[in-house]
Design a protein around this motif. Structure first.
Motif, short mmCIF file in Angstrom:
data_model
loop_
_atom_site.label_atom_id
_atom_site.label_comp_id
_atom_site.label_asym_id
_atom_site.label_seq_id
_atom_site.Cartn_x
_atom_site.Cartn_y
_atom_site.Cartn_z
N GLU A 69 0.83 -1.20 0.00
CA GLU A 69 0.00 0.00 0.00
C GLU A 69 0.87 1.26 0.00
O GLU A 69 0.60 2.21 -0.74
N GLU A 115 1.13 3.98 -3.08
CA GLU A 115 0.89 5.42 -2.91
C GLU A 115 2.11 6.24 -3.33
O GLU A 115 1.98 7.25 -4.01
N GLN A 142 -6.91 2.49 -4.20
CA GLN A 142 -6.75 3.20 -2.93
C GLN A 142 -5.61 4.21 -3.00
O GLN A 142 -5.72 5.31 -2.47
N GLU A 173 -5.83 8.17 -2.38
CA GLU A 173 -5.01 8.80 -1.34
C GLU A 173 -4.34 10.08 -1.82
O GLU A 173 -4.21 11.03 -1.06
N GLU A 183 -5.40 12.13 -3.91
CA GLU A 183 -6.43 13.13 -4.21
C GLU A 183 -6.12 13.93 -5.48
O GLU A 183 -5.93 15.14 -5.44
#
Length: 149
Positions: free
Chosen positions: A57, A61, A93, A97, A99
């Motif tokens: 994860e 990101e 995801q 994250e 945005e």
């Protein structure tokens, strides 16, 4: 597995993760390239994952943010993360994250390459659209970017 082998594997994984985040499958591939058997490194790598030292994860990101800052669109970022073995849910995801504003990013990429004016020549307009499509943007982002001020 001897204590020396375990220490060697631990050091190799630690050196990789000290430089930047790595995906689980990327670490597996690199260790296999060094000639280390998967039965030897898998328990050590699982321990790193359980201790949250290695995280797909966090990798997703970090990688998504870097590609977004370089001007890549959502399609290109998702495909890149898949190549590193990140599952689709983690990729989604990661994109949430950071945005992102895909419309403004597509416009920024287009303006950087071709300038801020609206193109009137059909051939050059198609060239801009193809460029943005190559960069991984979806059609609604591309249309927003090329419509101009």
């Amino acid at each position: 597995m001897s204590e020396f082998d375990r220490k060697f594997i631990t050091d190799a994984i630690t050196r990789m993760l000290a430089r930047r985040e790595h995906s689980f499958s990327e670490i597996c591939r690199k260790l296999a390239q060094k000639g280390i058997e998967s039965e030897a490194f898998m328990p050590v790598l699982e321990a790193f994952r359980e201790a949250d030292i290695q995280s797909d994860e966090r990798f997703a990101e970090s990688r998504a943010r870097a590609l977004y800052m370089k001007g890549s669109g959502p399609r290109k970022i998702k495909l890149d993360l898949q190549q590193y073995g990140v599952d689709e849910l983690a990729a989604e995801q990661a994109l949430d994250e950071i945005e992102p504003d895909w419309f403004e990013k597509a416009k920024w990429v287009k303006d950087k390459k071709f300038g801020p004016f609206k193109e009137t020549d059909f051939k050059l307009l198609m060239k801009q659209k193809q460029f943005l499509q190559y960069r991984g943007f979806y059609s609604e982002h591309i249309e927003y970017a090329v419509k101009g001020e």
